[in-house]
Design a protein around this motif. Structure first.
Motif: not given
Lengths: 340, 87
Positions: A297-316
């Motif tokens: 849940m803490k892992e981050t991905i680069k969000h495509r439209s936001l253009g910044r790193s976002v954690s899985y938890r934040h994706l929810i």
């Protein structure tokens, strides 16, 4: 960053110096060294062990908007302590209810949820086709084809029970591939619940429940009402919107974690024990799994439209925001689809 | 940001400081705390600390770090308290 705390040890949680104090208690009732948890860093509490607490503590947690989720001995979700709603928004509530009441509006949201869930299921399966490419086993490619076929019929549905039927078929096809993916160590033997009949089913149930509570906690921090849902029928005594949102995230959060932990031999058949009429995880394995889930849940991905790193938890959370925007008519809801 | 906070206070005020820090950070040793804070939380903490402290006697030192991963922590001897999320 506020983070959830997971309580496995039995003990007493109390309010002390305007923060939390946890005193572990062992089986003989001896108190261990107590530890202070900074209240400003706690987002929610997951209680797996037995916890002593008093109303002063819950008052304090309520003030800080910290929810407490309880799980019983058989690791089922039993319920939550939720602080008073602090993001009340009448307009949002009305729009959400209106969207539910209008069959036309409701089916659109429900369809999108299924599309998101199916897209993520396909993503997981496609990854495993490549892994299993050498084995000359056609079950995953076949399942992908079947699911894609089912997915095509989603836009044509005009009522929710029909859609749920398709959803059921997608899941069934999906679960039928689990034997190929982790078949060496575990066997799936069909999905069984309440209680789960074997190790893999117990694992799925446990994981889904973690995902479900994570979604519930997130919804609490938005203006959505957790009881009014679109795909699942909003019943009494349950937060069905959390089930809707969890649908999208279960494949990428729970199932991927399960496959990874099994394939890395972090979970083995010996981590489970048979209970009357079912199967449960042993204490240590449960802890390891929750730990894995927390890291994920803490892992981050680069969000495509936001253009910044976002954690899985934040994706929810982003998913909740998108749903809000849809209901308020700001922007059409497009479900989250994993692209990796 | 990830911070390590240490303080040295007069005996009368040390208890207050301890209680304040416990609300925001994980206690790791006497007068030493660490943890993740947001800008605002840090401001709150420092503001409240300033009200407790006597500027000509006490001191508070903050070590700031962008992220926990840039911090290499080595423990020699007993770890008085761990800071993980699993209890």
């Amino acid at each position: 960053m506020k983070q959830p705390k997971y309580l496995f040890n039995a003990g007493r949680m109390s309010r002390h110096d305007n923060t939390l104090k946890f005193t572990p208690v062992d089986e003989e009732g001896n108190e261990g060294q107590s530890r202070h948890l900074p209240i400003e860093q706690v987002s929610e509490l997951y209680v797996f062990g037995s916890l002593d607490a008093n109303s002063a503590l819950y008052n304090f947690l309520g003030q800080h908007g910290v929810s407490v989720h309880f799980f019983n001995y058989y690791e089922h979700y039993t319920g939550s302590f939720m602080a008073r709603e602090y993001l009340l928004a009448g307009k949002m509530q009305v729009e959400q209810t209106k969207a539910y009441l209008s069959a036309k509006k409701r089916i659109v949201v429900a369809q999108r949820l299924i599309e998101g869930a199916a897209a993520n299921i396909l993503r997981v399966l496609k990854y495993h086709t490549n892994r299993n490419a050498g084995r000359r086993d056609e079950s995953i490619p076949t399942a992908i084809a079947v699911i894609e076929q089912l997915l095509m019929s989603v836009p044509g549905t005009n009522d929710v029970p029909m859609l749920m039927g398709i959803e059921g078929n997608i899941r069934q096809t999906y679960y039928s591939t689990f034997d190929t993916i982790v078949g060496e160590t575990f066997c799936m033997d069909g999905r069984s619940k309440r209680p789960p009949q074997n190790e893999l089913n117990a694992l799925i149930s446990f994981g889904n429940m973690l995902c479900y509570t994570a979604c519930l906690s997130t919804i609490y921090h938005t203006q959505l009402n957790p009881t009014i849902s679109f795909l699942h029928e909003p019943g009494a005594r349950r937060y069905s919107l959390a089930l809707d949102i969890a649908e999208i995230f279960k494949p990428i959060l729970v199932d991927r974690l399960i496959f990874r932990m099994i394939n890395k031999r972090q979970l083995q058949p010996s981590d489970f024990r048979a209970e009357i009429g079912g199967c449960v995880m042993k204490e240590a394995a449960r802890k390891r799994f929750v730990q894995g889930f927390d890291e994920l849940m803490k892992e981050t991905i680069k969000h495509r439209s936001l253009g910044r790193s976002v954690s899985y938890r934040h994706l929810i959370k982003l998913e909740c925001y998108k749903l809000q925007k849809h209901l308020l008519g700001v922007e059409e809801y497009r479900p989250f689809k994993a692209w990796w | 940001m990830y911070v390590i906070l240490v303080y040295d206070m007069g005996q009368k005020r040390v208890g207050k400081m301890l209680k304040l820090c416990r609300r925001y950070l994980n206690w790791i040793q006497n007068s030493v705390f660490e943890g993740e804070l947001t800008e605002v939380q840090l401001k709150e903490l420092l503001y409240e600390a300033g009200r407790i402290m006597k500027d000509d006697e006490d001191s508070l030192i903050l070590f700031k770090n962008r992220d926990q991963k840039w911090l290499e922590k080595q423990v020699v001897g007993v770890e008085r308290q761990s800071t993980d999320n699993f209890l």
